[in-house]
Design an enzyme around this catalytic site. Structure first.
Site, PDB file in Angstrom:
ATOM      1  CB  CYS A   1      -0.923   0.017   1.222  1.00 14.41           C
ATOM      2  SG  CYS A   1      -1.940  -1.454   1.426  1.00 14.41           S
TER       3      CYS A   1
ATOM      4  CG  HIS B   1      -0.934   3.154   4.639  1.00 12.63           C
ATOM      5  ND1 HIS B   1      -1.109   1.861   4.192  1.00 12.63           N
ATOM      6  CD2 HIS B   1      -0.177   3.053   5.766  1.00 12.63           C
ATOM      7  CE1 HIS B   1      -0.485   1.024   4.993  1.00 12.63           C
ATOM      8  NE2 HIS B   1       0.086   1.725   5.949  1.00 12.63           N
TER       9      HIS B   1
END
Length: 569
Positions: A77, A138
Site C-alpha cells: 500500500c 497511509h
C-alpha cells in the site's frame, strides 16, 4: 408589498460576484480518481468475474477504456500510493527500506511522504483546482510532535481530508485478530532449549541454579507477555483514527457504515464544487482487512464478507457517477478506477474465514512482484474526450496518472526530478498504439526485484526476476507463515541467471524460459541488465522513510481525540 430593485449599473458587479470561476477554469476537466484497497483484478465483472456483481464499475469500463496490462509501481500500500501520487518509483522518495517492513503500521511513526515531493494534487491546486482526499492516506502524519502534521494530506495539495491517516488494520474490527503477529517472531524454540538444558544441568548436579534466578526469569517472561497483550489491546485506540482535515473526529473509528459516510462526503464535495474545476481522490478502505460491509450489503455475495465489500464499493462508484450525471458533469470529468495492488491471498481471519480476493489468471498476490501482486484494474472514463468501448493491452503504470493529470490541469511536469510515469492521453484517445514504457522496474522495498521489457516493434513483454519469495506452503503461491512475503535474504531465493518469462505467451508465469526454449535468452537478459544498470544510476540516495527508527511507535507523535492518558478516548 415593496419591490426590491437594483440600479442597472450594479448588475455587472453582481454577476461578477456570483461567477467567481473564469471561462478558462470552467473548461478544465474535473478528476475523480478512485483507488480500491487490495482489490484483485479478477474481482470485477469487466475483467472476467462471473460470481460477483459489479455493474457500475463494469459500465465504466464499457463506456470508457479498459487497461489490461496496468501495473502498480509497488505491491504494498504505502509505496504504491506514493508512486501513484508523485509519478515516481517509491525508492526515489525514500518510501522504501532494507528491513522486512514495507509499510507504516503506526499513526505515531515519524516516516512519511517527504514534503519536497510534488503530487498531482499539489500542481492541480496551483492551477485553481479544489482538491480533496476522502478515505485512506497511509503516507505518514507527524514528524516531531503529535500535531505538526508534516506528512498530512494538506501538505501534499489536498484542501480537504476526511479519512484515516493510516490503514484499516485487523485490529480496527473486534474479533478479527491483530496484524501484530508478535508470537510468530519470538524465539520459543531457543528459549525452550535453554530452559530444558538448564534444568538438566541443575538436576544432574553439574551446575546449581538459584531459585531467585528462576523466579526472576519467570517474572520477566510474564512481564513481556503482559506487555504484548496490553499493546495489542490498546492498538485500536492508537491506530484506528478517523480525521476531518486536522482534527480527530472518531477514535477508534466505527467501520460498519464508513463507506457510506465517505461516499456521502464525496458526493457533497462534488456538489460544493460543481461550478469550478475539482480533483477528488477517493481512496476506499475496502476491501482491505479487517473486512466490513454495511448492513444493506451483508449477505449479498456468494463470497462472504469479502464479496459483500466488493458489492458496496461498486454501489459507491454508482453513487458518484449518478452525482456527476445529475450535475451535468459527466462529459467533462475524467474518472479513473484502480487498485493499489493485487489481492492479499494470505488474508484469513482469526476465525479461519478466507477474506481474500481473486487475481484471475495471474500468479500470487499482494507483497510479491509476480503478476498477481502488481497487475491491477485500470479503467479510464471521460466521454467528452476519450472514445468509449476500447481496450488497451499495452503496458501502463499507476504512475502514469501523474503526468496525465498534471498536463490536463494546465500544469507542467517538473523538470528538476526524474518522473517515471508517462502521459496516457494519446494511448487512451487512440492517437498512439504503443506504450511509452519500454522498461518498467519492479522493487520489493529497496531491492530491485524484476525488470519488464516491451521491445519496440515486438509484441513480446519480457520479465526477468532476480529473486523470488519463498512460498509457504511450498506448493502454494502464498506466504502464510508470515502473512505477507518479505524481500530480505532469509525469505527469498536468488536466481543467476534471472528467471525469464514472456508474458505475451505465458501471462500466468508458469514456465521460466531457458536457452533451450528461447534462442535469444542471453541477449534478452543482457539488454534488460543494461537497462537496469542505467535505471539504478538515475536513483539518487535519499533518506529512507521506512527505516526502523522511522516506523516505530513514538508516544509523543500519537494523534488523540482527547489525551494519551485516557487512551485517546
Amino acid at each position: 408589498m415593496r419591490s426590491t430593485w437594483l440600479p442597472s449599473s450594479l448588475l455587472p458587479l453582481l454577476l461578477l460576484e456570483l461567477s467567481c470561476v473564469s471561462p478558462q477554469e470552467s473548461s478544465k476537466p474535473n478528476f475523480v480518481l478512485m483507488m480500491v484497497d487490495d482489490l484483485g483484478i479478477g474481482d470485477l465483472g469487466c475483467y472476467g468475474n462471473t460470481t460477483l456483481r459489479t455493474p457500475n464499475i463494469d459500465r465504466l469500463a464499457e463506456e470508457g477504456v479498459k487497461l489490461t496490462h496496468h501495473i502498480a509501481a509497488a505491491s504494498l500500500c504505502t509505496p504504491s500510493r506514493a508512486a501513484f501520487l508523485t509519478g515516481r518509483y517509491p525508492i526515489r522518495s525514500g518510501i522504501a527500506g532494507n528491513a522486512r517492513l514495507g509499510v507504516f503500521l503506526f499513526n505515531a511513526a515519524s516516516g512519511g511522504l517527504p514534503s519536497q515531493e510534488v503530487t498531482f494534487a499539489k500542481i492541480a491546486k496551483q492551477q485553481g483546482y479544489e482538491t480533496a482526499l476522502i478515505g485512506k492516506w497511509h503516507l505518514g502524519l507527524n514528524c516531531e510532535s503529535s500535531d505538526d502534521h508534516c506528512h498530512h494530506p494538506s501538505v501534499h495539495g489536498f484542501n480537504y481530508f476526511f479519512g484515516i491517516p493510516l490503514t484499516n488494520l485487523r485490529d480496527c474490527q473486534p474479533g478479527h485478530g491483530t496484524v501484530f503477529q508478535i508470537h510468530k517472531y519470538l524465539p520459543y524454540s531457543t528459549l525452550g532449549i535453554i530452559l530444558v538444558t538448564a534444568a538438566l544441568l541443575h538436576f544432574s548436579g553439574v551446575v546449581t541454579i538459584r531459585r531467585g534466578l528462576i523466579l526472576s526469569l519467570l517474572a520477566l517472561l510474564l512481564l513481556v507477555t503482559a506487555l504484548i497483550v496490553g499493546f495489542i489491546m490498546i492498538i485500536p485506540y492508537f491506530n484506528c483514527v478517523l480525521m476531518r482535515d486536522h482534527r480527530v473526529v472518531e477514535q477508534p473509528f466505527i467501520s460498519e457504515n464508513l463507506t457510506q459516510r465517505m461516499t456521502q462526503e464525496a458526493v457533497h464535495f462534488i456538489q460544493r464544487n460543481s461550478v469550478r474545476p475539482f480533483l477528488l481522490f477517493f481512496s476506499f478502505l475496502q476491501v482491505h482487512s479487517a473486512m466490513f460491509a454495511s448492513a444493506a450489503f451483508r449477505g449479498t455475495s456468494r463470497h462472504g464478507i469479502y464479496g459483500d465489500a466488493v458489492h458496496e464499493v461498486d454501489w459507491s462508484v454508482g453513487q458518484i457517477m449518478q452525482t456527476l450525471d445529475r450535475l451535468n458533469l459527466r462529459e467533462n470529468t475524467l474518472v479513473y478506477l484502480t487498485s493499489d495492488q493485487g489481492a492479499h491471498l494470505e488474508e484469513i481471519s482469526a476465525r479461519g474465514e478466507v477474506h481474500r480476493g481473486w487475481n484471475g489468471i495471474y500468479k500470487a498476490g499482494k507483497s510479491t512482484n509476480w503478476e498477481g501482486g502488481i497487475r491491477v484494474p485500470g479503467i479510464v472514463h471521460w466521454p467528452g474526450a476519450i472514445p468509449g468501448g476500447r481496450q488497451v493491452d499495452e503496458p501502463t503504470s499507476n504512475m502514469d496518472l501523474f503526468p496525465t493529470v498534471v498536463q490536463l490541469s494546465g500544469g507542467s511536469v517538473p523538470e528538476d526530478r526524474e518522473i517515471d510515469g508517462r502521459d496516457l492521453l494519446d494511448l487512451l484517445q487512440g492517437r498512439a498504439e504503443r506504450s511509452m514504457h519500454e522498461f518498467l522496474f519492479h522493487y520489493c522495498n529497496s531491492y530491485l526485484n524484476a525488470v519488464r521489457w516491451h521491445p519496440q516493434n515486438s509484441s513480446s513483454v519480457w520479465k526477468a526476476f532476480y529473486f523470488t519469495p519463498n512460498f509457504y506452503p511450498e506448493n502454494e503461491t502464498t506466504c502464510l507463515h508470515t502473512h505477507v512475503c518479505f524481500c530480505t535474504p532469509a525469505y527469498v531465493t536468488y536466481h543467476d541467471p534471472p528467471l525469464l518469462f514472456d508474458l505475451s505467451r505465458d501471462p500466468s508465469e508458469t514456465t521460466p524460459l531457458t536457452p533451450d526454449t528461447e534462442p535469444a535468452f542471453h541477449s534478452i537478459l543482457s539488454v534488460m541488465e543494461e537497462a537496469a544498470e542505467t535505471h539504478c544510476r538515475s536513483v539518487k540516495p535519499v533518506e529512507s522513510q521506512l527505516s526502523p527508527w522511522k516506523v516505530i511507535w513514538k508516544p509523543w507523535l500519537q494523534p488523540c481525540s482527547s489525551t494519551l492518558g485516557r487512551l485517546c478516548q
